[in-house]
Design a protein around this motif. Structure first.
Motif, PDB file in Angstrom:
ATOM      1  N   ILE A   2       0.850  -1.194   0.000  1.00 28.25           N
ATOM      2  CA  ILE A   2       0.000   0.000   0.000  1.00 28.25           C
ATOM      3  C   ILE A   2       0.883   1.240   0.000  1.00 28.25           C
ATOM      4  O   ILE A   2       1.836   1.321   0.770  1.00 28.25           O
ATOM      5  CB  ILE A   2      -0.909   0.039   1.247  1.00 28.25           C
ATOM      6  N   GLU A   3       0.529   2.176  -0.874  1.00 27.17           N
ATOM      7  CA  GLU A   3       1.326   3.395  -0.911  1.00 27.17           C
ATOM      8  C   GLU A   3       0.420   4.619  -1.076  1.00 27.17           C
ATOM      9  O   GLU A   3      -0.435   4.644  -1.970  1.00 27.17           O
ATOM     10  CB  GLU A   3       2.307   3.317  -2.088  1.00 27.17           C
ATOM     11  N   PHE A   4       0.573   5.595  -0.182  1.00 27.40           N
ATOM     12  CA  PHE A   4      -0.132   6.874  -0.293  1.00 27.40           C
ATOM     13  C   PHE A   4       0.895   7.940  -0.653  1.00 27.40           C
ATOM     14  O   PHE A   4       1.930   8.040   0.001  1.00 27.40           O
ATOM     15  CB  PHE A   4      -0.773   7.265   1.052  1.00 27.40           C
ATOM     16  N   LYS A   5       0.620   8.703  -1.708  1.00 22.63           N
ATOM     17  CA  LYS A   5       1.557   9.767  -2.081  1.00 22.63           C
ATOM     18  C   LYS A   5       0.823  11.101  -2.044  1.00 22.63           C
ATOM     19  O   LYS A   5      -0.039  11.352  -2.894  1.00 22.63           O
ATOM     20  CB  LYS A   5       2.087   9.534  -3.505  1.00 22.63           C
ATOM     21  N   ASN A   6       1.145  11.918  -1.072  1.00 24.30           N
ATOM     22  CA  ASN A   6       0.574  13.267  -0.948  1.00 24.30           C
ATOM     23  C   ASN A   6      -0.952  13.276  -1.127  1.00 24.30           C
ATOM     24  O   ASN A   6      -1.491  14.054  -1.915  1.00 24.30           O
ATOM     25  CB  ASN A   6       1.193  14.225  -1.974  1.00 24.30           C
ATOM     26  N   THR A  49     -10.349   1.191  -0.143  1.00 19.99           N
ATOM     27  CA  THR A  49     -11.291   0.286  -0.801  1.00 19.99           C
ATOM     28  C   THR A  49     -11.999   0.965  -1.976  1.00 19.99           C
ATOM     29  O   THR A  49     -12.910   0.388  -2.563  1.00 19.99           O
ATOM     30  CB  THR A  49     -12.371  -0.191   0.183  1.00 19.99           C
ATOM     31  N   HIS A  50     -11.582   2.175  -2.288  1.00 23.04           N
ATOM     32  CA  HIS A  50     -12.129   2.905  -3.432  1.00 23.04           C
ATOM     33  C   HIS A  50     -13.598   3.276  -3.232  1.00 23.04           C
ATOM     34  O   HIS A  50     -14.333   3.468  -4.198  1.00 23.04           O
ATOM     35  CB  HIS A  50     -11.982   2.077  -4.717  1.00 23.04           C
ATOM     36  N   GLU A  51     -14.015   3.366  -1.959  1.00 18.40           N
ATOM     37  CA  GLU A  51     -15.353   3.882  -1.673  1.00 18.40           C
ATOM     38  C   GLU A  51     -15.336   5.388  -1.859  1.00 18.40           C
ATOM     39  O   GLU A  51     -16.339   5.992  -2.211  1.00 18.40           O
ATOM     40  CB  GLU A  51     -15.714   3.609  -0.208  1.00 18.40           C
ATOM     41  N   LEU A  52     -14.207   6.001  -1.536  1.00 21.50           N
ATOM     42  CA  LEU A  52     -14.023   7.439  -1.717  1.00 21.50           C
ATOM     43  C   LEU A  52     -12.874   7.659  -2.688  1.00 21.50           C
ATOM     44  O   LEU A  52     -11.996   6.811  -2.826  1.00 21.50           O
ATOM     45  CB  LEU A  52     -13.677   8.112  -0.384  1.00 21.50           C
ATOM     46  N   GLY A  63       0.303  -2.740  -6.446  1.00 23.60           N
ATOM     47  CA  GLY A  63       0.790  -2.402  -7.782  1.00 23.60           C
ATOM     48  C   GLY A  63      -0.241  -1.727  -8.679  1.00 23.60           C
ATOM     49  O   GLY A  63       0.048  -1.406  -9.824  1.00 23.60           O
ATOM     50  N   LEU A  64      -1.449  -1.478  -8.159  1.00 18.71           N
ATOM     51  CA  LEU A  64      -2.508  -0.862  -8.977  1.00 18.71           C
ATOM     52  C   LEU A  64      -2.702   0.593  -8.582  1.00 18.71           C
ATOM     53  O   LEU A  64      -2.884   0.894  -7.399  1.00 18.71           O
ATOM     54  CB  LEU A  64      -3.828  -1.579  -8.736  1.00 18.71           C
ATOM     55  N   ASP A  65      -2.657   1.470  -9.576  1.00 19.38           N
ATOM     56  CA  ASP A  65      -2.959   2.875  -9.314  1.00 19.38           C
ATOM     57  C   ASP A  65      -4.486   3.027  -9.287  1.00 19.38           C
ATOM     58  O   ASP A  65      -5.167   2.738 -10.277  1.00 19.38           O
ATOM     59  CB  ASP A  65      -2.358   3.728 -10.436  1.00 19.38           C
ATOM     60  N   LEU A  66      -5.028   3.453  -8.140  1.00 24.01           N
ATOM     61  CA  LEU A  66      -6.494   3.489  -8.012  1.00 24.01           C
ATOM     62  C   LEU A  66      -7.164   4.448  -8.985  1.00 24.01           C
ATOM     63  O   LEU A  66      -8.339   4.296  -9.293  1.00 24.01           O
ATOM     64  CB  LEU A  66      -6.914   3.835  -6.566  1.00 24.01           C
ATOM     65  N   ASP A  67      -6.399   5.447  -9.450  1.00 24.66           N
ATOM     66  CA  ASP A  67      -6.953   6.363 -10.450  1.00 24.66           C
ATOM     67  C   ASP A  67      -7.333   5.628 -11.728  1.00 24.66           C
ATOM     68  O   ASP A  67      -8.206   6.062 -12.470  1.00 24.66           O
ATOM     69  CB  ASP A  67      -5.911   7.428 -10.831  1.00 24.66           C
ATOM     70  N   GLU A  68      -6.638   4.525 -11.981  1.00 23.79           N
ATOM     71  CA  GLU A  68      -6.804   3.865 -13.274  1.00 23.79           C
ATOM     72  C   GLU A  68      -7.784   2.707 -13.232  1.00 23.79           C
ATOM     73  O   GLU A  68      -7.957   2.005 -14.228  1.00 23.79           O
ATOM     74  CB  GLU A  68      -5.426   3.383 -13.778  1.00 23.79           C
ATOM     75  N   ILE A  69      -8.411   2.513 -12.077  1.00 26.62           N
ATOM     76  CA  ILE A  69      -9.376   1.406 -11.998  1.00 26.62           C
ATOM     77  C   ILE A  69     -10.689   1.820 -12.619  1.00 26.62           C
ATOM     78  O   ILE A  69     -11.250   2.866 -12.312  1.00 26.62           O
ATOM     79  CB  ILE A  69      -9.611   0.987 -10.533  1.00 26.62           C
ATOM     80  N   HIS A  70     -11.156   0.993 -13.508  1.00 24.39           N
ATOM     81  CA  HIS A  70     -12.432   1.234 -14.171  1.00 24.39           C
ATOM     82  C   HIS A  70     -13.557   0.888 -13.195  1.00 24.39           C
ATOM     83  O   HIS A  70     -13.414  -0.024 -12.389  1.00 24.39           O
ATOM     84  CB  HIS A  70     -12.508   0.346 -15.409  1.00 24.39           C
ATOM     85  N   TYR A  76     -14.027  -6.417  -8.409  1.00 21.14           N
ATOM     86  CA  TYR A  76     -12.894  -7.358  -8.422  1.00 21.14           C
ATOM     87  C   TYR A  76     -11.763  -6.833  -7.546  1.00 21.14           C
ATOM     88  O   TYR A  76     -11.124  -7.576  -6.807  1.00 21.14           O
ATOM     89  CB  TYR A  76     -12.404  -7.587  -9.854  1.00 21.14           C
ATOM     90  N   PHE A  77     -11.547  -5.529  -7.654  1.00 26.13           N
ATOM     91  CA  PHE A  77     -10.504  -4.905  -6.841  1.00 26.13           C
ATOM     92  C   PHE A  77     -10.789  -5.120  -5.359  1.00 26.13           C
ATOM     93  O   PHE A  77      -9.893  -5.437  -4.572  1.00 26.13           O
ATOM     94  CB  PHE A  77     -10.433  -3.406  -7.177  1.00 26.13           C
TER      95      PHE A  77
END
Lengths: 227, 302
Positions: A2-6, A49-52, A63-70, A76-77
């Motif tokens: 898990i990685e948070f960047k700014n 969890t991509h709720e927000l 390894g997944l950039d959450l911005d790029e999840i459809h 599935y994510f």
């Protein structure tokens, strides 16, 4: 892992709940996320969890950039995670067995797999004889253990626990923590958000302290809850 | 696989239906009322259609032939008329027949009987023409006006009856139009009622849906059992409404006969029973499923 960047999260119009958070959590770590209510712990979990969606910044999970999840891939994510909440979030119209089975059904497990795995995990959390009961018929501690069983059934890579002991007494709280530690031993990354000082100090692993949306302390080993 | 999934879906829907029995019964009840409204509309359509035809059947036009006209001329006009596509039937009433009918009608009136004895038959032969459709009378009247035997015709009563025919036509088309509008409005209301009822039950489960999403359920996993549940509501509502409606029709049917002659609503429902059962079931199941689809859409946003 898990990685948070700014990462910044602002609730409209100008309520800053996460302010420039950067942190990295490695595979297999057990992290306690502590802070007072409103420090931003839950928001951080819900971003994972991509709720927000973050207002700005980058979040990378496995390894997944959450911005790029459809949008259609979000279900599935989410199966990468197991999640546990203070209010258990069990399906009230389903029995203990069905609550766990549901998590398997959504990942397309066969009926045979379900019949094999569910009783097994229920006995691990000590609920073997409660399979036909509905959540209302279980005690708080039992409900939370059921929630843990559900969170673990699909062998997630990450377990997120948001105040899992918030509604429980001391004995039940320790049961839950013991289960979390056990799960971590099998290699699952665990993120535990809590404001329970005793529990954090007992666990004695990495502790990340948050206050007013900022990470103010990150003790990598034998951390303690200090405010 | 498909069949297996379908069975699983129905089972899940049935489980939901059973466990929310209180709400399920309420929703099924409301939907049964809606479907009875639909059955009521079918009856209403049938009755108005019958009313319109029975009024229209009373309309015809007649042409009167002068007394000296030879019969074969009249019959040739009849033949010509029968060739027209808009003509349904032409009835020939000869002079003798006309007199006989008149006599029979006034059999108890001594004065008339005596007067007729004194006279030579004063009645004219007539052709009574009935059109396929009452709007066609004008064309038939024009055809008669332009006939080569026009000189033998005393009068064509279309012009006298025209006002009445027009009135009946506009009444009939008005009745049809309003019947359609009422049907549409009630159908829309029925759909809204069903939709809102199902929406409320799904709204009740907002939190459950939220949880399913957090566990990683795809939209189909969440939606499926709700759709099945909606279909089950529809199915039971259809059965319930039919079970209630047939006895009601049976009771009402007799009373209706006294308002509109030779209409048997119950017979209509019996003769067409399998179509009516099928329509009710299909509408019920579709209404339940579609309402669920629309109602749940809002909760499925990621």
């Amino acid at each position: 892992m898990i990685e948070f960047k700014n990462v910044k999260k602002i609730y409209e119009p100008n309520d800053i709940v996460l302010d420039d958070v950067s942190l990295t959590i490695k595979k297999g770590e057990f992290v306690s996320l502590v802070g007072l209510s409103g420090a931003g712990k839950s928001t951080l979990m819900r971003l994972l969890t991509h709720e927000l969606r973050p207002t700005s910044g980058k979040i990378i999970v496995d390894g997944l950039d959450l911005d790029e999840i459809h949008d259609k891939d979000v279900p599935y994510f989410r199966r990468k995670f197991g999640t546990i909440y203070q209010d258990f979030k069990l399906l009230s119209h389903k029995t203990a067995f069905e609550n766990v089975a549901f998590a398997m059904e959504v990942s397309d497990a066969t009926p045979e797999e379900i019949a094999r795995d569910v009783p097994q995990i229920l006995s691990i959390v000590g609920l073997a004889d409660k399979a036909p009961n509905f959540p209302q018929q279980l005690s708080g501690g039992e409900q939370q253990r059921l929630a843990i069983a559900r969170a673990m059934i699909h062998r997630p890579k990450i377990l997120l626990a948001d105040e899992p002991t918030g509604n429980l007494d001391l004995v039940n709280s320790y049961d839950v923590v013991k289960l979390l530690l056990k799960i971590n031993e099998f290699g699952t990354t665990v993120v535990l958000a809590t404001h329970d000082t005793n529990i954090v100090n007992t666990i004695g692993r990495r502790v990340i302290t948050m206050d007013k949306g900022k990470v103010i302390r990150d003790q990598l080993e034998a951390g303690r809850y200090i405010i | 696989m498909m069949k297996h999934n379908f069975k699983k879906l129905l089972k899940a829907g049935w489980t939901n239906f059973r466990r929310n029995s209180y709400i399920s019964v309420a929703v099924t009840g409301v939907m049964a009322l809606v479907l009875m409204l639909l059955l009521g509309l079918i009856s209403f359509q049938f009755l108005t259609a019958r009313l319109v035809t029975s009024i229209q059947e009373k309309v015809d036009i007649s042409t009167y032939f002068k007394i000296e006209t030879p019969e074969d001329q009249i019959l040739s006009v009849k033949k010509d008329l029968e060739k027209l596509p808009e003509v349904k039937s032409v009835a020939y009433v000869s002079r003798d027949q006309a007199q006989a009918e008149f006599k029979a009608r006034h059999a108890d009136n001594q004065l008339i009987q005596e007067a007729l004895q004194q006279l030579e038959n004063p009645f004219e032969a007539t052709l009574n023409i009935r059109a396929q459709d009452p709007t066609k009378y004008e064309g038939i009247a024009t055809f008669l006006e332009n006939s080569k035997y026009r000189a033998s015709m005393d009068k064509i009563n279309y012009n006298e009856n025209r006002a009445v025919i027009d009135k009946i036509n506009s009444f009939a088309s008005g009745l049809r139009l309003w019947g359609l509008i009422v049907t549409l409005v009630i159908a829309i209301i029925a759909m809204l009622i069903t939709f809102n009822t199902i929406r409320l039950t799904i709204y009740n489960q907002k939190q459950e849906i939220e949880i399913m999403r957090l566990v990683g359920a795809s939209n189909w996993h969440i939606r499926g059992p709700y759709l099945a549940e909606g279909a089950i509501y529809g199915f039971f509502a259809a059965v319930l409404s039919l079970v209630l409606f047939y006895p009601i029709v049976y009771l009402v049917s007799g009373k209706l006969g006294s308002f509109i002659s030779d209409v048997d609503l119950f017979r209509y429902f019996l003769v067409n029973s399998w179509q009516i059962v099928l329509i009710t079931l299909v509408v019920g199941i579709l209404l339940g499923t579609l309402s669920s689809v629309i109602a749940i859409r809002k909760h499925l946003k990621i």
